[in-house]
Design an enzyme around this catalytic site. Structure first.
Site, short mmCIF file in Angstrom:
data_model
loop_
_atom_site.label_atom_id
_atom_site.label_comp_id
_atom_site.label_asym_id
_atom_site.label_seq_id
_atom_site.Cartn_x
_atom_site.Cartn_y
_atom_site.Cartn_z
N GLU A 110 -7.82 -12.19 16.37
CA GLU A 110 -8.75 -12.14 15.24
C GLU A 110 -8.90 -13.51 14.58
OE1 GLU A 110 -8.04 -7.44 14.08
OE2 GLU A 110 -6.97 -9.00 13.00
N SER A 141 0.81 -1.22 0.00
CA SER A 141 0.00 0.00 0.00
C SER A 141 0.84 1.27 0.00
CB SER A 141 -0.93 -0.01 1.21
OG SER A 141 -1.83 -1.09 1.14
N GLY A 156 4.06 -12.20 16.09
CA GLY A 156 4.69 -10.92 15.76
C GLY A 156 5.24 -10.90 14.35
N THR A 215 0.81 -6.91 1.96
CA THR A 215 0.19 -7.65 3.06
C THR A 215 -1.28 -7.33 3.21
OG1 THR A 215 2.27 -7.86 4.28
CG2 THR A 215 0.24 -8.01 5.55
N CYS A 216 -1.64 -6.06 3.18
CA CYS A 216 -3.02 -5.68 3.46
C CYS A 216 -4.00 -6.29 2.46
CB CYS A 216 -3.16 -4.16 3.46
SG CYS A 216 -4.85 -3.61 3.78
N HIS A 264 -30.11 8.93 19.21
CA HIS A 264 -30.76 7.88 20.01
C HIS A 264 -31.74 7.09 19.16
CE1 HIS A 264 -32.30 5.99 23.64
NE2 HIS A 264 -33.52 6.23 23.19
#
Length: 463
Positions: free
Chosen positions: A183, A14, A263, A42-43, A437
């Site tokens: 995740e 990126s 990591g 990677t993303c 609300h």
């Protein structure tokens, strides 16, 4: 001296793609880019995008259960079909990679689909032996997962491998307590796998606010993850297709797959940067100044390879700032002090921005405003899950220093909190905002009473 390029980018993730495209399309630079793997980094290929799509897929069973709570008496979910999902996922990633390539091509960037390494401050060598010169070199090679040093580590998978599995393992061990580990534990449990997660520390999510660490750990257990803290692996033995794992406490377990998410490190091995004179840090990171410039005036670096704030939007901003500064005569730094992030667990995410309570209280007195409640939607369906929110406020200036949200779609909410904090909002600015609300987010502007005051001379509960 005449160069082949004005800019040569090593890395097609990126940050590198953004820098290359802006330098070429907006400022007319002659740009080359080398990427040894798939464009998007990677993303797009093995991180944020496929992970989020997997997360969406994993919520089907919970959505059906909620539907039954709302009266859809025939709502049912069969077993998850990994083959169908994987086919659609691959098609989507191919589409996105194509868009990245098309954007570079439209900007006039010359793409080299091979590895590149530095030779000197103005020269790169491609894997085929070609040498190219450039006025500037931008290193944007990102990070790479790392395997811990234990016997049989070669039998474990890294997080990248999960997106390439032909079949979904039935029993999985996840090693690690960071956001990637949490995740993936959430995702695989939601898809029907039996998941054990082990982490060497007493809580998951080291470096996050204590509130979020406790709540995410509790939620993992509630969705069926066998979370074992203060635990490590001694060795893995391959027995047929089974991974036989021995833990540090001498207990054992058999798993279809072991996924290590302990990591990532800067991806500088074999890059040639150090040999060319670029100064590296103790973990192999490219050391840069506030302009993303290395100790060599012609060499810059952006993204995870610098190990500053390792998030995709940060890499994009750094890449864009580099192009503006070097080629656009519009000097632009990136402020890394206030970057929002989210841990995409389910049913609740953890959204964070600014300082944690512990960080803020080290040098000043702070007022903590916190609330916990059962959201209307899940409460009606019969869920006991609680949401929680926290604002950390400077007791003297009243400026909001940090925000924590543990709730459905917390990432969406914390993005807007980051806007307010970036403008220097005080707690009174939050209070003056009329609530929408009924929403979850209204709790952010209705917390009136100080939960506790902490500071450098008072005890803050240890994480």
């Amino acid at each position: 001296m005449t160069f082949d390029f004005d800019l040569f980018v090593i890395g097609g993730g990126s940050g590198g793609v953004r820098a290359a495209r802006i330098a070429a399309s907006e400022y007319g630079a002659k740009v080359g880019l080398a990427e040894e793997s798939r464009m998007g980094g990677t993303c797009v290929i093995r991180g944020c995008v496929p992970k989020k799509l997997m997360l969406f897929a994993s919520t089907g069973g919970a959505s059906v259960a909620e539907a039954r709570g709302y009266g859809w008496t025939r709502a049912e979910a069969g077993p998850f079909n990994w083959t169908i999902f994987r086919r659609k996922l691959d098609a989507e990633l191919n589409r996105l990679e194509g868009l990245y390539r098309q954007g570079l091509s439209n900007a006039g960037v010359t793409i080299h689909d091979q590895r590149a390494r530095m030779i000197d401050p103005h020269t790169v060598a491609l894997a085929d032996g070609t040498r190219l010169t450039s006025r500037y070199i931008l290193i944007a090679t990102g990070g790479r997962p790392t395997l811990p040093d234990f016997e049989g580590a070669e039998h474990a998978l890294i997080s990248d491998d999960l997106f390439l599995l032909d079949t979904l393992p039935g029993k999985v061990l996840i090693v690690g307590g960071g956001f990637i580990a949490c995740e993936f534990a959430t995702i695989l449990a939601g898809m029907g796998a039996a998941v054990m997660q082990v982490h060497r520390g007493p809580h998951v999510l080291r470096g996050f606010d204590e509130m979020g660490r406790e709540l995410v750990g509790q939620q993992l257990r509630e969705i069926g993850v066998d979370l074992r803290l203060s635990q490590t692996i001694a060795r893995i033995e391959l027995r047929g297709q089974t991974r036989h794992v021995t833990f540090a406490d001498r207990s054992t377990g058999d798993f279809d797959a072991v996924i290590v998410a302990t990591g990532r490190h800067p991806n500088t091995a074999g890059l040639g940067a150090a040999e060319a004179g670029v100064t590296l840090g103790p973990f192999g990171q490219i050391l840069v100044d506030e302009w993303s410039q290395t100790n060599l005036p012609s060499v810059y670096a952006v993204g995870d390879v610098t190990d500053r704030v390792n998030l995709t939007p940060v890499a994009i901003r750094e890449g864009h700032g580099f192009a503006d500064t070097v080629f656009g005569a519009k000097p632009r730094k990136v402020d890394h002090r206030l970057v929002a992030s989210a841990v995409y667990t389910r049913p609740h995410e953890l959204g964070c921005v600014g300082l944690t309570e512990d960080e803020a209280a080290k040098h000043r007195a702070v007022d903590v405003y916190a609330t916990s409640f059962r959201p209307m939607r899940s409460l009606f369906a019969g869920s006991e899950a609680k949401a929680a929110m926290k604002l950390v406020v400077d007791s003297e200036t009243r400026k909001v220093l940090g925000g924590q949200i543990f709730a459905p779609e917390a990432g969406e909410m914390v993005q807007l909190v980051a806007v307010a904090m970036g403008m220097g909002a005080t707690k009174e600015d939050f209070d003056a905002t009329i609530a929408v609300h009924p929403t979850l987010a209204e709790e952010l502007v209705t917390m009136r009473n100080v939960t506790r005051r902490v500071g450098p001379h008072e005890s803050v509960p240890a994480a």
